[in-house]
Every structure is written in structure tokens, then in C-alpha cells.
Design a protein around this motif. Structure first.
Motif, PDB file in Angstrom:
ATOM      1  N   THR A 106       2.353   0.593  10.803  1.00 27.08           N
ATOM      2  CA  THR A 106       1.639   0.061   9.148  1.00 27.08           C
ATOM      3  C   THR A 106       2.487   0.802   8.531  1.00 27.08           C
ATOM      4  OG1 THR A 106       0.283   1.717   9.950  1.00 27.08           O
ATOM      5  CG2 THR A 106      -0.243  -0.275  10.295  1.00 27.08           C
ATOM      6  N   TYR A 124      -2.536  -1.082   2.675  1.00 29.09           N
ATOM      7  CA  TYR A 124      -2.345  -0.377   4.092  1.00 29.09           C
ATOM      8  C   TYR A 124      -3.903   0.778   3.926  1.00 29.09           C
ATOM      9  CZ  TYR A 124       1.912  -2.394   3.784  1.00 29.09           C
ATOM     10  OH  TYR A 124       2.967  -3.678   4.473  1.00 29.09           O
ATOM     11  N   HIS A 130       0.860   7.334   5.012  1.00 30.37           N
ATOM     12  CA  HIS A 130       0.740   6.468   5.634  1.00 30.37           C
ATOM     13  C   HIS A 130       2.337   6.505   6.595  1.00 30.37           C
ATOM     14  CE1 HIS A 130      -1.620   3.898   3.487  1.00 30.37           C
ATOM     15  NE2 HIS A 130      -2.119   4.805   1.894  1.00 30.37           N
ATOM     16  N   ALA A 172      -1.754   0.423  -1.393  1.00 30.37           N
ATOM     17  CA  ALA A 172      -2.028   1.494  -0.405  1.00 30.37           C
ATOM     18  C   ALA A 172      -2.969   2.086  -1.301  1.00 30.37           C
ATOM     19  CB  ALA A 172      -1.002   2.746   0.374  1.00 30.37           C
TER      20      ALA A 172
END
Ligand code: KG4
Ligand code: ZN
Length: 331
Positions: free
Chosen positions: A123, A293, A117, A266
Motif C-alpha cells: 500500500t 492511504y 506508509h 495519505a
């Protein structure tokens, strides 16, 4: 900081170059040989890694326009994964680091899935965040306090969800890995066509072995009545099984978010490539007021860019590894 990272834990041979935290190249060679066996054959996987590792590393360096002697560290996946496969990446990384006289950085494969990530700066989740990490070998809800400070707060007690996808696909006579094919057929099917039982596990843990057995009996009964049941109903079957697996995952994820009060959520790991899971998580996020995410497709399944990213954070903390290191298949 110019890091060469190597991933060889399962059936992808991958190398990536990362300069000051930015990915410059990410070469992934997927092994197709396992398809005919219906699953990864460890002995074959390690042999193919051995054939591929030199050309894959050379291509990663070439695409990044980096010479070997410009490298400042070599990173590798130490585990978890298949021992023979891990040995190829580990030995290669050790030898290269020794020859160039630069530090070696070991990386935990599942931690790297989460840190994927941080590849795209636009992001990035805020700490603390929760990550649903779903792969062929793991199913976890991880609480991330900082790049290298992670706690598993829920996990599967038996099969991983990727395994559940692959094993049900095998029962449907689909080739390995079946997850992406279930995804593809499910897009044309009715997710409510066949209800499957959900096993209720306490707390934030998961179980997927029961649903696999239920699916086996379901198919056996239907095939007895109609031998062409699978061919005639493949999209509905795939949509229904996928729907059930996603529901199990997201029920626990919602519970984890409510328990912890965390709204930064996420998704990571190979199964995060699943289009149904991506869409359902985005919907749930809107309902629950989460910031969600979802990784780019190329960083969902195994890749060395995520290993490089994890190594970047370890480098910043001076967390290097000795030349005595050996792989940890069950890390
Ligand atoms: O993270 P990964 O590449 O390797 C491991 O660390 O295990 O995950 C591989 C898993 C396999 O079980 C594969 O079937 C699953 O991810 N997978 C998918 C999809 N793409 C990959 N499962 C469902 N839908 C997909 N689109
Ligand atoms: Zn993985």
C-alpha cells in the motif's frame, strides 16, 4: 542493512529492527504513569525512558533474532519532542553506535510518521502525494515529492488537533490521553447533536484553539442548567466535537488536493488512529476520486518502525550523523 531504530520523543519508548527495508520487530512500551496527571509530565517521561530503553532494545533484537554485532547502523529520533525524552534515545543510540563502530542516523519524527506508509509494500502511495499528518504536537498537510523531499504546505497556527482532542476530553473529565476515548464514545453518539463553530483560517493553515474555548463555554452553560449534562450526553458530545475537528481537517485537505491537483492522499500520526477520521477520509476519497492511504493502527501512534523506515532511506543516500549530535526539541 540491519538498522536498530529508537523512538523516545514523548511517552512511548520504542525500538525496532529493520533488515534491508523490512521491519523485523517493533516493540513499543507506553508510559501509563502520566494518566494520573492528565497529561505527559516531561521529567517523569525521561526517567521512565531511562528505565525502559535497555529492555525494550533487547526485546526488539531478540524478536528480530539479531545479535548486536550484526547491526550496521543505529537510528534515533532527534526531534521534535520533549528534550529530556529525546536525550535518552539520542544518548543511547550514540553510545551503541560508538561501541559497535557503526554509523548513526538521525530521524525527524514527523517525517517518520509520513514514511510509515512505506512499511507495508502493498500500500505505498505514488509520488507526489499529500499527507495529512495529525499528532499530539503537530497538524500538517505535507507535500511529499520523494522519500526525503517533503514540504509543509499547511499547518496549525496554534494547537495541534491531537491536543484539541485531549484538552476537550479533559474538560469532560476523561483521563489522558483523551483522543481514543472521545473516539470510543463518539461511535455511539449523534455527530450533529451540538454544532460547534469552525474557525476559518486563510489558505491551508489550521486553528484549533478557538474551538477549545467555544467548547469550554458550551459545557459551562449546559452544566449550569443541568449539572449532570456530561454524564447524560457523553456520546453525543464526543461525536459532535469529533465531527467538527474532522470537518476542519478534511476541508483543508480537500482544498490542498484541488490546489495541487494531487489525488494520492495519505493520513499519518497518532490521530490517524481515529475511526471517525479514517471513515470520513475514505468517504471523501471516493467522492473526490482519490487513492487514499490509511496506516495500520500499530503504525499510527508513536513507534520505532517508522523511525527505522526513515533511517532506511537515509542509509541508502549515505545520510549519516556525527557523534557530536544533540537533540532538537523544536526541529
Ligand atoms: O503521534 P502520536 O502518538 O504522538 C505525537 O507525536 O504527538 O499522537 C498522539 C496523539 C494524542 O493526542 C492522542 O490523543 C491522539 O494522538 N490519538 C487519538 C486517537 N488515538 C490517538 N485521537 C483521536 N482518536 C484516536 N483514536
Ligand atoms: Zn508522533
Amino acid at each position: 542493512m540491519t538498522i536498530l531504530a529508537i523512538e523516545s520523543s514523548c511517552d512511548e519508548t520504542s525500538a525496532a529492527v529493520c533488515v534491508n527495508g523490512k521491519i523485523q520487530s517493533n516493540v513499543v512500551a507506553t508510559q501509563l504513569i502520566h494518566e494520573q496527571y492528565g497529561g505527559v509530565v516531561p521529567e517523569l517521561a525521561s526517567r521512565v525512558h531511562q528505565q525502559r530503553i535497555v529492555p525494550v532494545v533487547e526485546r526488539a533484537l531478540h524478536e528480530a533474532n539479531i545479535q548486536k554485532n550484526a547491526l550496521t547502523a543505529v537510528a534515533f529520533t532527534r526531534g521534535p519532542g520533549l528534550l529530556g525524552s529525546l536525550l535518552v534515545g539520542t544518548s543511547f543510540a550514540k553510545a551503541l553506535a560508538l561501541a559497535l563502530d557503526i554509523p548513526l542516523i538521525e530521524v525527524h519524527h514527523m517525517q517518520a510518521h509520513v514514511l510509515a506508509h512505506f512499511i507495508d509494500e502493498q500500500t505505498i502511495p505514488q509520488f507526489p502525494f499529500l499527507c495529512l499528518t495529525v499528532s499530539g504536537g503537530h497538524t500538517q498537510i505535507v507535500l511529499i515529492r520523494d522519500h526525503l523531499d517533503m514540504e509543509i504546505i499547511g499547518q496549525t497556527q496554534d494547537d495541534a488537533v491531537g491536543e484539541a482532542f485531549d484538552k476537550t476530553a479533559k474538560l469532560l473529565n476523561l483521563p489522558y490521553p483523551g483522543g481514543p476515548l472521545i473516539d470510543r464514545y463518539a461511535q455511539q453518539g449523534n455527530p450533529l447533536a451540538y454544532p460547534f463553530p469552525e474557525v476559518e483560517m486563510p489558505g491551508l493553515d489550521f486553528s484549533f484553539s478557538g474551538i477549545k474555548t467555544a467548547f469550554l463555554y458550551f459545557l459551562r452553560d449546559r452544566m449550569k442548567a443541568n449539572p449532570d449534562f456530561i454524564e447524560q450526553n457523553l456520546p453525543d458530545i464526543c461525536a459532535s466535537i469529533q465531527h467538527t475537528l474532522i470537518k476542519i481537517l478534511l476541508t483543508k485537505l480537500r482544498r490542498a488536493a484541488r490546489q495541487t491537483g494531487i489525488r494520492e492522499i495519505a493520513l499519518a500520526g497518532g490521530v490517524s488512529a481515529n475511526s471517525g477520521l479514517r471513515a470520513s477520509l475514505a468517504d471523501l476519497g471516493r467522492q473526490e476520486g482519490w487513492n487514499v492511504y490509511i496506516p495500520k493502527f500499530e503504525y499510527c501512534t508513536d513507534n520505532a518502525a517508522m523511525i527505522a523506515m526513515a533511517a532506511h532511506f537515509k542509509y541508502l543516500k549515505g545520510e549519516f550523523t556525527s557523534q557530536e549530535v544533540s537533540p532538537l526539541p523544536r526541529w
